[in-house]
Design an enzyme around this catalytic site. Sequence first.
Site, PDB file in Angstrom:
ATOM      1  N   ASP A 144      28.276 133.523  65.034  1.00 33.23           N
ATOM      2  CA  ASP A 144      28.184 134.343  63.662  1.00 33.23           C
ATOM      3  C   ASP A 144      27.212 133.435  63.148  1.00 33.23           C
ATOM      4  OD1 ASP A 144      27.963 135.776  61.557  1.00 33.23           O
ATOM      5  OD2 ASP A 144      30.019 134.995  60.868  1.00 33.23           O
ATOM      6  N   ALA A 165      34.746 133.085  48.041  1.00 27.46           N
ATOM      7  CA  ALA A 165      35.730 134.149  48.419  1.00 27.46           C
ATOM      8  C   ALA A 165      36.016 133.819  49.985  1.00 27.46           C
ATOM      9  CB  ALA A 165      36.416 134.875  48.067  1.00 27.46           C
TER      10      ALA A 165
HETATM   11  P1  AMP Z   1      32.982 130.180  53.544  1.00 29.23           P
HETATM   12  O1  AMP Z   1      35.153 130.946  54.070  1.00 29.23           O
HETATM   13  O2  AMP Z   1      32.368 129.913  54.575  1.00 29.23           O
HETATM   14  O3  AMP Z   1      32.044 132.073  54.145  1.00 29.23           O
HETATM   15  O4  AMP Z   1      32.750 130.248  52.389  1.00 29.23           O
HETATM   16  C1  AMP Z   1      32.744 131.499  51.418  1.00 29.23           C
HETATM   17  C2  AMP Z   1      31.859 130.641  50.362  1.00 29.23           C
HETATM   18  O5  AMP Z   1      32.636 129.784  49.537  1.00 29.23           O
HETATM   19  C3  AMP Z   1      30.386 130.981  50.806  1.00 29.23           C
HETATM   20  O6  AMP Z   1      29.963 131.242  51.108  1.00 29.23           O
HETATM   21  C4  AMP Z   1      29.735 129.334  49.721  1.00 29.23           C
HETATM   22  O7  AMP Z   1      29.224 129.940  48.481  1.00 29.23           O
HETATM   23  C5  AMP Z   1      31.191 129.294  49.512  1.00 29.23           C
HETATM   24  N1  AMP Z   1      30.823 127.647  50.088  1.00 29.23           N
HETATM   25  C6  AMP Z   1      32.264 127.256  51.345  1.00 29.23           C
HETATM   26  N2  AMP Z   1      31.702 126.157  51.538  1.00 29.23           N
HETATM   27  C7  AMP Z   1      31.276 125.557  50.422  1.00 29.23           C
HETATM   28  C8  AMP Z   1      30.301 123.939  50.819  1.00 29.23           C
HETATM   29  N3  AMP Z   1      30.980 123.222  51.478  1.00 29.23           N
HETATM   30  N4  AMP Z   1      30.079 123.713  49.426  1.00 29.23           N
HETATM   31  C9  AMP Z   1      29.539 125.266  49.042  1.00 29.23           C
HETATM   32  N5  AMP Z   1      29.566 125.848  48.749  1.00 29.23           N
HETATM   33  C10 AMP Z   1      30.291 126.440  49.497  1.00 29.23           C
END
Ligand code: AMP
Length: 681
Positions: A491, A374
């Site tokens: 961050d 999310a």
């Molecule tokens: P974020 O909005 O970037 O914090 O993404 C939320 C969650 O999505 C992260 O904590 C990961 O678990 C997953 N996620 C985001 N980007 C990726 C990626 N490039 N590859 C795998 N999982 C991702």
Amino acid sequence: MSHRVKFVFHQRSAQLDPLPGIGECQPGFFKAAASGDKCELCPANTQRRDPGASFCPCSDGFYRAPTDPPSGPCSGLPSAPRDLVATTTQLSTGKLHLSWSAPEDTGGRTDITYSVECQRCEGAVCQPCGEKVRYEPASAGLTRTKVSVSELDAHLNYTFVVEAHSGVSPFAGQAAPRSDRPPITTMRLVERTSASLSLSWDVSPRIRVQPRPIRYELTYRKKDDNLDVTTYIVLLLEKNFVQISDLAPGTAYLFRVQALGGDGSPGGSSIEEQFETSLEGRLTQNNTAVIFGAAVVGAAVLFVVILVLFLRRRKRNSHSRQGPEDTYFSSSEQLKPLKTYVDPHTYEDPNIAVLKFATEIHPSHITKQKVIGAGEFGEVYRGNLKMPGRKEVAVAIKTLKPGYTEKQRQDFLSEASIMGQFSHQNIIRLEGVVTKFKHAMIVTEYMENGALDRYLKDHDGEFPSFQLVGMMHGIAGGMKYLSDMSYVHRDLAARNILVNNNLECKVSDFGLSRGGKIPIRWTAPEAIAYRKFTSASDVWSFGIVMWEVMAFGERPYWDMSNHEVMKAINEAFRLPAPMDCPSAVYQLMLQCWLQDRSKRPRFGDIVSLLDKLLRSPDSLKTIADFDPRVSIRLPSTSGSDGSPFRSVSEWLESIKMSQYSENFTCAGVVTMDHVLQMKNE
Ligand code: AMP
């Protein structure tokens, strides 16, 4: 590295000419076996040794193309094309023209063709620019000395390699197979002290395009050692630089560096150089020695130009206008510092920024498979990206939930505008964006193991220190890259590091969504107190990430409240060493948490230190003690009488931060409710 062919047409001498049909030809002459003709003088660039030859084989380094007559001369490889020039009239459209002059030495042939290759280089690592780049009329088999290259990104650096080929090039390649061992071309002294030498070296750019990581074997010894008892020290390195310590002052050392092939086999092409430690004090010296390796690799005849296309945006007359459309040539030494991060907010229209820094993807090329997380703005999916003419790749797809405002859409896409400016192994790679359709998306490389904090929690105790330090080293490399580009992350935390199948760690989360909220337990005191966010405050956060890594994803300061954390930090308490944490690693954390930010190490120092620890695994064997003097006490969550603080100033006083009360007021933090909202991890 060129083969110069001198066509010396030998005068036929009546004296040496044997009589027709009589006996064998003398050395240096030949005639076809069954012919009754006269012996002929061996042609240019052939071996003229054996008597009775039916043809003259080529001399070393010279070749005959399959279409060349066996009785004809042999030819060498063409030398490098010259005077490569890049011009552009429409940089904003990502198009430029390359032209060059024919090689000075064509090897005596007329069938010269050229190929052009575009590369993106970061330090010693170069990769092909990919299939997006277009060449007109073509990228290979060019008979004219010019080509147009389009679909370039105006803010990126490119390196173009132009090679000259001739009819003997493929043939030469067979005779001297192309090595996969990169030849070292230069070795230079970067810095020296009385006890240490820092060296770096380069590999031939033509070879650097190979995707495999290159490793190096550095051997050194004291120059004046008696050869019978010489101690050779051999280091296996993953980077093209090294700092060697514990050397004797005022002493000459001999260094030999050799690249290792993809299979780890030692290469033949290396260079040896001598450097001396200083007698005392510190001295920096640049490029004191440059040696050009003479490795010959098949038909590769190179001319490399480093072309830096750099576009700076400036605001003028309230119109967001494009900066000067400049093309710079720079010598390889001047390459690096030109790249600086451009804040997408300097664009009046953020939609233009995103188009500038990110590739637009048609939604039909994206397949969503499964929700994996999310995000701040909507769900994150795992899926596939299949661009025309390219291999399908696994990607992560960030979406924007319905009902968004235009401002939210712009904030969402700003992450792509930032990410799209970076290109580094330890920074999450942006594949592109969807902006022209209702459902905006950000598409990035897929990281199979997800966020680092979760991953480590799930694998508690499973990795040795060496591997954990390897992860930190990767993160530090990514952060060094960001700080070199003057980007401050703000961050940095294990939750914002993603991990792939190879356990490579990449920095992510470049969102502007935080809206001023500060992740207290990851943030340096000066950034909390008066919003002084710098690379030095990122270094503080990096120290916390190191702690999270060594503690397998434990929450920093456990269940202490933000208020308690700030109070403790202000009283000079610091997190204790995690269990089994190497002492050298904990010492580095403490350095990152120095109150005086100018005394904290920089990311470059951190990368070098971690590099050093990884190269001498014994250095990780001493485990840090639990030291009650530096470890955190658990302060109470409220005032000494147990009642919560009533005002911000009362609260600030309790943590000895009253001097910052004005900064808090200016930042709009005026009630205790505001203080409690500052928590946002
Ligand atoms: P974020 O909005 O970037 O914090 O993404 C939320 C969650 O999505 C992260 O904590 C990961 O678990 C997953 N996620 C985001 N980007 C990726 C990626 N490039 N590859 C795998 N999982 C991702």
